[in-house]
Design a protein around this motif. Sequence first.
Motif, PDB file in Angstrom:
ATOM      1  N   ASP A  33       0.825  -1.209   0.000  1.00 53.26           N
ATOM      2  CA  ASP A  33       0.000   0.000   0.000  1.00 53.26           C
ATOM      3  C   ASP A  33       0.860   1.262   0.000  1.00 53.26           C
ATOM      4  OD1 ASP A  33      -2.405  -1.339  -0.126  1.00 53.26           O
ATOM      5  OD2 ASP A  33      -2.781  -1.254   2.037  1.00 53.26           O
ATOM      6  N   LYS A  71      -8.835  11.774   0.105  1.00 51.57           N
ATOM      7  CA  LYS A  71     -10.028  11.048  -0.361  1.00 51.57           C
ATOM      8  C   LYS A  71      -9.892  10.659  -1.831  1.00 51.57           C
ATOM      9  CE  LYS A  71     -15.086  11.290  -0.669  1.00 51.57           C
ATOM     10  NZ  LYS A  71     -15.098  10.157  -1.540  1.00 51.57           N
ATOM     11  N   ALA A  74      -7.476   7.797  -2.079  1.00 51.72           N
ATOM     12  CA  ALA A  74      -8.136   6.571  -1.612  1.00 51.72           C
ATOM     13  C   ALA A  74      -9.082   6.030  -2.678  1.00 51.72           C
ATOM     14  CB  ALA A  74      -8.880   6.837  -0.305  1.00 51.72           C
ATOM     15  N   ASP A  75      -9.847   6.911  -3.312  1.00 50.52           N
ATOM     16  CA  ASP A  75     -10.775   6.487  -4.362  1.00 50.52           C
ATOM     17  C   ASP A  75     -10.031   5.889  -5.558  1.00 50.52           C
ATOM     18  OD1 ASP A  75     -12.901   7.317  -2.822  1.00 50.52           O
ATOM     19  OD2 ASP A  75     -13.187   9.214  -3.901  1.00 50.52           O
ATOM     20  N   HIS A  78      -8.591   2.523  -4.542  1.00 57.01           N
ATOM     21  CA  HIS A  78      -9.559   1.612  -3.907  1.00 57.01           C
ATOM     22  C   HIS A  78      -9.069   1.214  -2.505  1.00 57.01           C
ATOM     23  CE1 HIS A  78     -11.586   1.463  -7.732  1.00 57.01           C
ATOM     24  NE2 HIS A  78     -10.443   1.118  -8.301  1.00 57.01           N
ATOM     25  N   MET A  79      -8.694   2.237  -1.745  1.00 59.98           N
ATOM     26  CA  MET A  79      -8.213   2.043  -0.382  1.00 59.98           C
ATOM     27  C   MET A  79      -9.082   2.858   0.564  1.00 59.98           C
ATOM     28  SD  MET A  79      -4.076   2.460  -0.991  1.00 59.98           S
ATOM     29  CE  MET A  79      -3.694   2.431   0.753  1.00 59.98           C
ATOM     30  N   LYS A  80      -8.966   2.586   1.843  1.00 56.96           N
ATOM     31  CA  LYS A  80      -9.637   3.397   2.848  1.00 56.96           C
ATOM     32  C   LYS A  80      -8.794   4.636   3.117  1.00 56.96           C
ATOM     33  CE  LYS A  80     -11.629  -0.609   5.133  1.00 56.96           C
ATOM     34  NZ  LYS A  80     -11.603  -1.448   6.324  1.00 56.96           N
ATOM     35  N   LYS A  81      -9.480   5.747   3.459  1.00 55.91           N
ATOM     36  CA  LYS A  81      -8.767   6.989   3.757  1.00 55.91           C
ATOM     37  C   LYS A  81      -7.754   6.801   4.882  1.00 55.91           C
ATOM     38  CE  LYS A  81     -10.947  10.800   4.360  1.00 55.91           C
ATOM     39  NZ  LYS A  81     -11.925  11.854   4.683  1.00 55.91           N
ATOM     40  N   LYS A  82      -8.133   6.035   5.906  1.00 55.33           N
ATOM     41  CA  LYS A  82      -7.214   5.855   7.036  1.00 55.33           C
ATOM     42  C   LYS A  82      -5.960   5.100   6.611  1.00 55.33           C
ATOM     43  CE  LYS A  82      -8.999   1.633   9.140  1.00 55.33           C
ATOM     44  NZ  LYS A  82      -7.939   0.850   9.653  1.00 55.33           N
ATOM     45  N   ASP A  83      -6.075   4.196   5.633  1.00 54.27           N
ATOM     46  CA  ASP A  83      -4.908   3.466   5.134  1.00 54.27           C
ATOM     47  C   ASP A  83      -3.997   4.378   4.311  1.00 54.27           C
ATOM     48  OD1 ASP A  83      -5.791   1.159   6.387  1.00 54.27           O
ATOM     49  OD2 ASP A  83      -6.814   0.406   4.584  1.00 54.27           O
TER      50      ASP A  83
END
Length: 113
Positions: A33, A71, A74-75, A78-83
């Motif tokens: 990641d 954001k 992340a989009d 395809h990850m979460k914002k926190k990641d």
Amino acid sequence: MERKEVFQYKYTITVPREKFLKHVVENEGLDLDDLRVCLLLLTELDGWDMSRRLTRVDVIDPNNYKIIDIKAIADKLHMKKKDVKESIKVLLREEIIESGSGSSPIEGYRFSF
């Protein structure tokens, strides 16, 4: 002419090969990641090699920090914002990117090489 910094153009990206290999490719502190976020940031951020200032007095830091949209990253990945935020922290800790502010009072980022 050899470039000593990361610089992204409209369609191409220049990266100092040896520094990229040392700081990113050979860095065992990065997971998949972190590498994905780093590669995406290559399309958005420029860089600045602070050793240039140490070798020449007349070189001025361009303060080319850019604000990034967590954001949107992340989009795209395809990850979460926190990641994504955690990967940014890793890239900062590993001194691949650095934070600061240039012409904007909002903190931005740039590559440290």
